[in-house]
Design a protein around this motif. Structure first.
Motif, PDB file in Angstrom:
ATOM      1  N   TYR A 142       0.859  -1.183   0.000  1.00 40.16           N
ATOM      2  CA  TYR A 142       0.000   0.000   0.000  1.00 40.16           C
ATOM      3  C   TYR A 142       0.893   1.230   0.000  1.00 40.16           C
ATOM      4  N   THR A 143       0.518   2.230  -0.751  1.00 39.80           N
ATOM      5  CA  THR A 143       1.309   3.455  -0.845  1.00 39.80           C
ATOM      6  C   THR A 143       0.695   4.542   0.030  1.00 39.80           C
ATOM      7  N   LEU A 144       1.541   5.142   0.860  1.00 41.36           N
ATOM      8  CA  LEU A 144       1.121   6.232   1.737  1.00 41.36           C
ATOM      9  C   LEU A 144       1.849   7.509   1.326  1.00 41.36           C
ATOM     10  N   PRO A 145       1.153   8.451   0.720  1.00 41.58           N
ATOM     11  CA  PRO A 145       1.801   9.722   0.394  1.00 41.58           C
ATOM     12  C   PRO A 145       2.282  10.432   1.665  1.00 41.58           C
ATOM     13  N   ALA A 146       3.161  11.373   1.505  1.00 42.79           N
ATOM     14  CA  ALA A 146       3.682  12.142   2.637  1.00 42.79           C
ATOM     15  C   ALA A 146       2.540  12.760   3.431  1.00 42.79           C
ATOM     16  N   GLY A 147       2.627  12.651   4.764  1.00 45.11           N
ATOM     17  CA  GLY A 147       1.649  13.270   5.635  1.00 45.11           C
ATOM     18  C   GLY A 147       0.356  12.505   5.831  1.00 45.11           C
ATOM     19  N   THR A 148       0.286  11.260   5.353  1.00 44.12           N
ATOM     20  CA  THR A 148      -0.951  10.484   5.489  1.00 44.12           C
ATOM     21  C   THR A 148      -0.725   9.275   6.395  1.00 44.12           C
ATOM     22  N   GLY A 149      -1.800   8.542   6.637  1.00 46.49           N
ATOM     23  CA  GLY A 149      -1.717   7.342   7.455  1.00 46.49           C
ATOM     24  C   GLY A 149      -2.790   6.365   7.035  1.00 46.49           C
ATOM     25  N   ALA A 150      -2.858   5.253   7.731  1.00 49.25           N
ATOM     26  CA  ALA A 150      -3.858   4.226   7.441  1.00 49.25           C
ATOM     27  C   ALA A 150      -4.400   3.682   8.763  1.00 49.25           C
ATOM     28  N   SER A 151      -5.464   2.923   8.673  1.00 52.57           N
ATOM     29  CA  SER A 151      -6.154   2.420   9.861  1.00 52.57           C
ATOM     30  C   SER A 151      -5.420   1.234  10.485  1.00 52.57           C
ATOM     31  N   ASP A 152      -5.958   0.783  11.619  1.00 51.52           N
ATOM     32  CA  ASP A 152      -5.433  -0.393  12.313  1.00 51.52           C
ATOM     33  C   ASP A 152      -5.551  -1.654  11.477  1.00 51.52           C
TER      34      ASP A 152
END
Length: 117
Positions: A97-107
């Motif tokens: 999964y790709t996370l751009p700068a400054g983002t996050g994802a769930s548990d």
């Protein structure tokens, strides 16, 4: 100094500057912090982080005190680079999964390794 020697000196200085700009620099790093959550062997939740991680290198996420092979979760990319997180170690496998700068994802997003652009 003659006009010719001044011109030669300026030309040499300019050439040296251009070569300096063209030389490869030191390894770059993403600036900021990458955070993730993991569960210890005792069942406690802990937060791991990577500060200014190297770019272009696969990093297996350290999870001190956790059972071997345990996946981390809930990544938060607080760096200035894109983070690609992988379910498998060594940045391998088809699940990423790709996370751009400054983002996050769930548990629910599980990960074991990451690479920064």
């Amino acid at each position: 100094m003659t006009r010719r020697s001044i011109t030669a000196a300026v030309s040499a200085a300019c050439s040296a500057f251009v070569l300096l700009l063209a030389a490869p620099g030191s390894a770059s790093a993403a600036t900021g912090q990458f955070r993730y959550t993991y569960t210890t062997a005792e069942g406690y939740e802990a937060v791991g982080f990577l500060t200014n991680p190297a770019s272009g290198e696969c990093i297996n996420l350290p999870a001190p005190g956790s059972a071997p092979g345990t996946a981390s979760r809930a990544p938060k990319n607080r760096t200035d680079a894109t983070a690609t997180v992988f379910l498998d170690a060594d940045c391998e496998g088809d699940t990423y999964y790709t996370l751009p700068a400054g983002t996050g994802a769930s548990d629910r997003l599980l990960l074991r390794s990451v690479v920064f652009s």
